[in-house]
Design an enzyme around this catalytic site. Structure first.
Site, PDB file in Angstrom:
ATOM      1  N   ASN A 100       0.819  -1.212   0.000  1.00 50.97           N
ATOM      2  CA  ASN A 100       0.000   0.000   0.000  1.00 50.97           C
ATOM      3  C   ASN A 100       0.851   1.260   0.000  1.00 50.97           C
ATOM      4  O   ASN A 100       0.423   2.306  -0.454  1.00 50.97           O
ATOM      5  CB  ASN A 100      -0.911   0.013   1.233  1.00 50.97           C
ATOM      6  N   GLN A 152      -8.354   5.363   1.672  1.00 52.31           N
ATOM      7  CA  GLN A 152      -7.657   4.619   0.617  1.00 52.31           C
ATOM      8  C   GLN A 152      -6.642   5.435  -0.179  1.00 52.31           C
ATOM      9  O   GLN A 152      -5.766   4.854  -0.822  1.00 52.31           O
ATOM     10  CB  GLN A 152      -8.693   3.990  -0.317  1.00 52.31           C
ATOM     11  N   ASP A 161       1.816   6.946   0.278  1.00 54.10           N
ATOM     12  CA  ASP A 161       0.765   6.074  -0.255  1.00 54.10           C
ATOM     13  C   ASP A 161       0.923   5.841  -1.753  1.00 54.10           C
ATOM     14  O   ASP A 161       0.808   6.768  -2.560  1.00 54.10           O
ATOM     15  CB  ASP A 161      -0.603   6.698   0.040  1.00 54.10           C
ATOM     16  N   ASP A 191      -0.853  -6.698   3.312  1.00 55.66           N
ATOM     17  CA  ASP A 191      -0.839  -5.743   4.411  1.00 55.66           C
ATOM     18  C   ASP A 191      -1.679  -4.509   4.064  1.00 55.66           C
ATOM     19  O   ASP A 191      -1.691  -4.059   2.914  1.00 55.66           O
ATOM     20  CB  ASP A 191       0.619  -5.317   4.660  1.00 55.66           C
ATOM     21  N   HIS A 195      -6.622  -0.084   2.971  1.00 49.68           N
ATOM     22  CA  HIS A 195      -6.155   1.209   2.481  1.00 49.68           C
ATOM     23  C   HIS A 195      -5.941   1.228   0.973  1.00 49.68           C
ATOM     24  O   HIS A 195      -5.412   2.194   0.431  1.00 49.68           O
ATOM     25  CB  HIS A 195      -4.893   1.625   3.245  1.00 49.68           C
ATOM     26  N   GLU A 217      -5.526  -8.248   4.701  1.00 54.94           N
ATOM     27  CA  GLU A 217      -5.724  -7.730   6.047  1.00 54.94           C
ATOM     28  C   GLU A 217      -6.644  -6.513   5.988  1.00 54.94           C
ATOM     29  O   GLU A 217      -6.237  -5.422   5.582  1.00 54.94           O
ATOM     30  CB  GLU A 217      -4.377  -7.342   6.664  1.00 54.94           C
TER      31      GLU A 217
HETATM   32  C1  LM2 Z   1      -0.460  -2.872   9.009  1.00 48.31           C
HETATM   33  N1  LM2 Z   1      -1.508  -3.429   8.576  1.00 48.31           N
HETATM   34  O1  LM2 Z   1      -2.460  -2.783   7.940  1.00 48.31           O
HETATM   35  C2  LM2 Z   1       0.525  -3.612   9.818  1.00 48.31           C
HETATM   36  O2  LM2 Z   1      -0.048  -4.825  10.308  1.00 48.31           O
HETATM   37  C3  LM2 Z   1       1.019  -2.718  10.892  1.00 48.31           C
HETATM   38  O3  LM2 Z   1       1.916  -3.403  11.714  1.00 48.31           O
HETATM   39  C4  LM2 Z   1       1.656  -1.480  10.254  1.00 48.31           C
HETATM   40  O4  LM2 Z   1       1.975  -0.491  11.222  1.00 48.31           O
HETATM   41  C5  LM2 Z   1       0.723  -0.782   9.287  1.00 48.31           C
HETATM   42  N2  LM2 Z   1      -0.288  -1.576   8.721  1.00 48.31           N
HETATM   43  C6  LM2 Z   1       1.518  -0.184   8.132  1.00 48.31           C
HETATM   44  O5  LM2 Z   1       2.066  -1.211   7.338  1.00 48.31           O
HETATM   45  C7  LM2 Z   1       3.231  -0.620  11.853  1.00 48.31           C
HETATM   46  C8  LM2 Z   1       3.179  -0.007  13.243  1.00 48.31           C
HETATM   47  C9  LM2 Z   1       3.169   1.511  13.171  1.00 48.31           C
HETATM   48  C10 LM2 Z   1       4.346   1.993  12.346  1.00 48.31           C
HETATM   49  C11 LM2 Z   1       4.165   1.409  10.933  1.00 48.31           C
HETATM   50  C12 LM2 Z   1       5.261   1.833   9.967  1.00 48.31           C
HETATM   51  O6  LM2 Z   1       2.004  -0.464  13.916  1.00 48.31           O
HETATM   52  O7  LM2 Z   1       3.295   2.037  14.507  1.00 48.31           O
HETATM   53  O8  LM2 Z   1       4.372   3.413  12.289  1.00 48.31           O
HETATM   54  O9  LM2 Z   1       4.223  -0.034  11.037  1.00 48.31           O
HETATM   55  O10 LM2 Z   1       6.523   1.482  10.469  1.00 48.31           O
HETATM   56  C13 LM2 Z   1       5.602   4.032  12.638  1.00 48.31           C
HETATM   57  C14 LM2 Z   1       5.421   4.925  13.866  1.00 48.31           C
HETATM   58  C15 LM2 Z   1       4.404   6.027  13.536  1.00 48.31           C
HETATM   59  C16 LM2 Z   1       4.900   6.844  12.326  1.00 48.31           C
HETATM   60  C17 LM2 Z   1       5.182   5.886  11.154  1.00 48.31           C
HETATM   61  C18 LM2 Z   1       5.787   6.601   9.969  1.00 48.31           C
HETATM   62  O11 LM2 Z   1       4.938   4.114  14.952  1.00 48.31           O
HETATM   63  O12 LM2 Z   1       4.272   6.886  14.679  1.00 48.31           O
HETATM   64  O13 LM2 Z   1       3.840   7.727  11.937  1.00 48.31           O
HETATM   65  O14 LM2 Z   1       6.087   4.849  11.565  1.00 48.31           O
HETATM   66  O15 LM2 Z   1       7.053   7.132  10.280  1.00 48.31           O
HETATM   67  C19 LM2 Z   1       4.136   9.101  11.967  1.00 48.31           C
HETATM   68 CA    CA Z   2      -3.679   3.575  -0.312  1.00 44.78          CA
END
Ligand code: LM2
Ligand code: CA
Length: 465
Positions: A100, A152, A161, A191, A195, A217
């Site tokens: 995505n 989305q 995105d 994943d 979105h 998902e």
């Molecule tokens: C998912 N499924 O739809 C995954 O299962 C999930 O684990 C992913 O989020 C998400 N979608 C995007 O693929 C994880 C995690 C987030 C993390 C993202 C990206 O849960 O906390 O975000 O991966 O690494 C992190 C930071 C967040 C920040 C972002 C971008 O926690 O605060 O946003 O990176 O820098 C500003």
């Molecule tokens: Ca998208």
């Protein structure tokens, strides 16, 4: 989305979250294959952001920088070897496909050295048009989950995105997935599917040659415009309602409410549903909590129920311990966050059951209860639930056709009861305690059963004493 593509009538998947490729290969040979596990969901294999900037956080893997197969879990050669060794052991590899979006908008260098700046990733995506610019809230971020367009086409969590509606982006994603299929992977977890418009995913999957098992998902809380059902024409879909319903039933001591689990209005049909007790996000409170995980009371009972109940394709979580929700797997920070292996000379092995305060690999999939229940599920095949019985809310029993019988006791005391098992007369072993408990079934299929507190009695017609 046909689960039988994974090689058995009632397949079971295990998510070896953040495991290294060489460890997974060994695990396929030593544990998964012998235990009859059909497939492993692996962490995203492609290049992600560097670990140093994010203190080795696990979620670095969800920020793609390129589709080169270099990641914290190992390189391309190790990935290929894993596929082959697992296949030889009868275990398929299901790749977590992060398609995505790319990394968070910013600049840096990926773990394999690929440079990126906002909306430009090496020589893979080099044009602003490769990304959606949704025109909302000035910063193009997702805020309103009631707005389909926004969910989305805006940026999820600041992640660039991808314009999955365009031919050129679809082609690049399809090339990535096709390359994986040619290496021998058995399937994909898509994943963040919610979105992407279902049509975009469909157009990408249509380009693939091969016959992968795919699940998407889609977190559908039941009150948003985008619904899980929209994605069914593409492939299977996660049923998040399952984990919540199961957790609520168990935490409130109301096992009786599970009688119709899966038949709820708006739920996916069994073959199209991917279910789990917990997943990597939910167990650490990312995207909300509300599920049971390895540290929780009654987690084993939840796993027992899931594997005994013929709804959905079950996925087991195999975790590492953590004390904050961002922490990555056991690793050595001074060595570029090198992931510590499970197997081999400096391998950590698996923690003992209940050892929750040590940093290490939990390996829920190796628990004897899990092995016994995976075997039970596969022996039951499509045998339907019969003879539902309950004593109060916290004690239930049911048969699986004439092939098996399960009694679960969540109360604080031993449950002693006369129950209909549906099994032929005989003496059977409780599969969960190595035959310490035995149950005699009379000519009418009735048995006097004794079910210890917080545990279960599980009988297989084919496993008499
Ligand atoms: C998912 N499924 O739809 C995954 O299962 C999930 O684990 C992913 O989020 C998400 N979608 C995007 O693929 C994880 C995690 C987030 C993390 C993202 C990206 O849960 O906390 O975000 O991966 O690494 C992190 C930071 C967040 C920040 C972002 C971008 O926690 O605060 O946003 O990176 O820098 C500003
Ligand atoms: Ca998208």
């Amino acid at each position: 989305g046909d689960p039988t593509r994974l090689g058995s009538e009632s397949p079971v998947i295990v998510h070896l979250f953040e495991w290294r490729w060489d460890d997974i290969a060994t695990e396929c040979e030593t544990h998964l294959g012998p235990a009859g596990i059909d497939a492993v969901q692996v962490s995203p294999p492609n290049e992600h952001i560097a670990l140093d900037g994010v203190d080795g956080a696990w979620w670095a893997r969800y920020q793609p920088v390129s589709y080169a197969l270099t990641s914290r879990s190992g390189d391309r050669a190790a990935f290929q070897q894993m596929i082959e060794r697992c296949e030889a052991a009868g275990v398929g590899i299901v790749v977590d496909a992060v398609i995505n979006h790319m990394a968070g908008i910013g600049e840096g260098v990926g773990i394999a050295g690929t440079p990126y700046t906002p909306f430009h990733y090496g020589d893979l995506y080099t044009r602003d048009e490769d990304f959606n610019h949704c025109g909302r809230h000035e910063d193009d971020q997702i805020r309103d989950y009631q707005d389909r367009h926004e969910v989305q086409h805006c940026h999820l969590l600041g992640l660039a995105d991808l314009a999955t509606g365009t031919e050129s982006v679809r082609e690049r994603i399809a090339d990535y997935l096709q390359g994986l299929l040619e290496m021998g992977v058995a399937g994909f977890r898509i994943d963040a599917a919610k979105h992407m418009p279902a049509e975009d995913i469909g157009a990408i999957l249509e380009r693939l040659e091969g016959n992968p098992y795919v699940f998407q998902e889609v977190i559908d809380p039941g009150n948003e415009p985008i619904e899980a059902g929209e994605y069914l024409t593409n492939a299977a879909v996660t049923e998040f309602g399952y984990s919540h319903h199961l957790a609520t039933a168990i935490q409130s001591g109301d096992l009786a409410s599970l009688e119709t689990l899966g038949q709820e209005k708006g739920w996916l049909k069994s073959d199209s549903a991917l279910v789990f007790v917990d997943n990597h996000d939910k167990q650490r409170g990312h995207v909300g909590g509300g599920v049971l995980m390895h540290r929780d009371d009654h987690y084993r009972l939840a796993l027992t129920f899931m594997l005994a109940w013929p709804y959905g394709t079950p996925k087991l979580m195999s975790s590492f311990t953590f004390d904050d929700g961002n922490q990555g797997p056991p690793s050595v920070a001074e060595e570029g966050w090198r992931t510590l292996p499970v197997h081999g000379e400096d391998g950590l092995g698996c923690l003992d059951q209940g050892e929750v305060d040590t940093r290490g690999w939990v390996c829920e999939h190796r628990w004897p209860l899990v092995t016994a229940m995976v075997d039970f599920r596969q022996a039951m095949g499509d045998a339907p639930v019969a003879h539902w019985q309950q004593a109060g809310a916290s004690r239930i029993a049911f048969a699986r056709g004439g092939r098996g019988f399960v009694a679960l006791n969540l109360s604080d005391e031993t449950w002693q009861a006369e129950l209909v098992t549906g099994l032929p007369a005989g003496e059977y072993c409780n599969l969960l305690d190595d035959c310490v408990t035995r149950v005699s079934v009379d000519d009418d299929g009735w048995a006097e059963a004794e079910v210890a507190r917080d545990s279960a009695v599980v009988l297989n017609a084919e496993r008499p004493v």
